[in-house]
Design an enzyme around this catalytic site. Structure first.
Site, PDB file in Angstrom:
ATOM      1  N   ARG A   3     -13.581 -15.544 -46.253  1.00 13.65           N
ATOM      2  CA  ARG A   3     -13.258 -15.142 -44.888  1.00 13.65           C
ATOM      3  C   ARG A   3     -14.211 -15.769 -43.858  1.00 13.65           C
ATOM      4  O   ARG A   3     -13.944 -15.753 -42.664  1.00 13.65           O
ATOM      5  CB  ARG A   3     -13.318 -13.619 -44.778  1.00 13.65           C
ATOM      6  CG  ARG A   3     -12.395 -12.964 -43.737  1.00 13.65           C
ATOM      7  CD  ARG A   3     -12.755 -13.239 -42.276  1.00 13.65           C
ATOM      8  NE  ARG A   3     -11.761 -12.718 -41.352  1.00 13.65           N
ATOM      9  CZ  ARG A   3     -11.826 -11.555 -40.739  1.00 13.65           C
ATOM     10  NH1 ARG A   3     -12.850 -10.756 -40.957  1.00 13.65           N
ATOM     11  NH2 ARG A   3     -10.884 -11.183 -39.900  1.00 13.65           N
ATOM     12  N   SER A   4     -15.301 -16.334 -44.319  1.00 13.21           N
ATOM     13  CA  SER A   4     -16.304 -16.867 -43.410  1.00 13.21           C
ATOM     14  C   SER A   4     -15.947 -18.272 -42.933  1.00 13.21           C
ATOM     15  O   SER A   4     -15.916 -19.206 -43.733  1.00 13.21           O
ATOM     16  CB  SER A   4     -17.674 -16.892 -44.108  1.00 13.21           C
ATOM     17  OG  SER A   4     -18.559 -17.773 -43.452  1.00 13.21           O
TER      18      SER A   4
END
Length: 215
Positions: A12-13
Site C-alpha cells: 500500500r506504500s
C-alpha cells in the site's frame, strides 16, 4: 562475497513502490542479495493513523509521490483499486479488506521461495503503475510468471497456510522495529536501517564501504 540486506516493504506504500524498482536494479547490477520482507501497512496495523495525522499530510504526500515519480521517470498512476479500502474524505479504513491480506500473504509466500523482490516489484508496477483492475483477469498471474513463480501455487499456499504466513509477516514487522525503524520502505544492511525511497544512494554508499562490487 555476496552481501545481503533485508527490505521491509508494503503493497500500500507509494514510496515502497517508488523504491523497489531501484533496489531490484541494484541487486541485478551489484553483488548484493536483497530479501524483501513484506509487512502489513499502517492502515491495517494502526487504522486510526490517518485520522490522527495533520490535515495537510495526505495532500502533501499525494503531491510528493507524484513529484518523486516524475523526477525518477517511474510510471505512476492512482491505484485502481486501492489495495486498502478507505473513505478518502473521512480517512476511515473499511472493516472489510478484500485485497491487502491476499497480496501481503502472496508476497510472503514469494519470500519463502527467495523471489519476493521480483514478485513484489512486478505486482507493484501493476498497482501503482496505472493498471486498471489489476486484481482481475491475468494481471497477477502475469506478474508472478515474470518473477518466475506460479500464481495458482502461491494462492493455494495462501489459502492453506494463512495463519502461518501471518505469523511470518508479524515477525517481519518485529524485525523491522528491532532494527531501529517502524515504517516502509526500510532497507536494513549490516544492522543499519535506511528508511525511505530517498536513502537508496546512501545505502549503496554504505554497502560500497563494506565491499559492494558490480556483478
Amino acid at each position: 562475497m555476496t552481501l545481503s540486506a533485508d527490505l521491509f516493504w508494503s503493497f500500500r506504500s507509494p514510496y515502497s513502490y517508488l523504491a523497489i524498482g531501484r533496489y531490484r536494479a541494484l541487486s541485478a547490477s551489484h553483488d548484493i542479495a536483497i530479501n524483501l520482507r513484506p509487512v502489513y501497512p499502517l492502515a491495517i496495523r494502526q487504522p486510526d493513523f490517518f485520522e490522527r495525522n495533520h490535515p495537510n499530510w495526505l495532500s502533501y504526500t499525494m503531491r510528493d509521490m507524484i513529484r518523486v515519480a516524475q523526477f525518477h521517470g517511474i510510471p505512476f498512476g492512482p491505484p485502481r483499486p486501492d489495495p486498502i479500502v478507505q473513505n478518502v474524505m473521512t480517512r476511515e479504513i473499511a472493516a472489510d479488506q478484500p485485497y491487502i491480506y491476499r497480496l501481503t500473504r502472496l508476497g510472503q509466500a514469494a519470500s519463502r521461495r527467495g523471489k519476493s523482490l521480483a514478485f513484489c516489484d512486478e505486482v507493484a508496477q501493476l498497482i501503482w503503475g496505472g493498471a486498471e483492475n489489476w486484481h482481475l483477469g491475468d494481471h497477477l498471474a502475469g506478474a508472478a510468471r515474470r518473477a518466475g513463480l506460479d500464481l495458482a501455487e502461491l494462492d493455494a499456499e495462501v489459502e492453506r497456510e494463512a495463519e502461518a504466513l501471518d505469523t511470518e509477516i508479524a515477525s517481519n514487522q518485529v524485525a523491522l522495529e528491532i532494527a531501529g525503524h517502524w515504517g516502509v520502505p526500510t532497507l536494513v544492511f549490516d544492522g543499519e536501517p535506511f528508511f525511505g525511497q530517498d536513502r537508496i544512494e546512501m545505502a549503496k554508499w554504505r554497502m560500497a564501504q563494506k565491499g559492494l562490487k558490480p556483478r
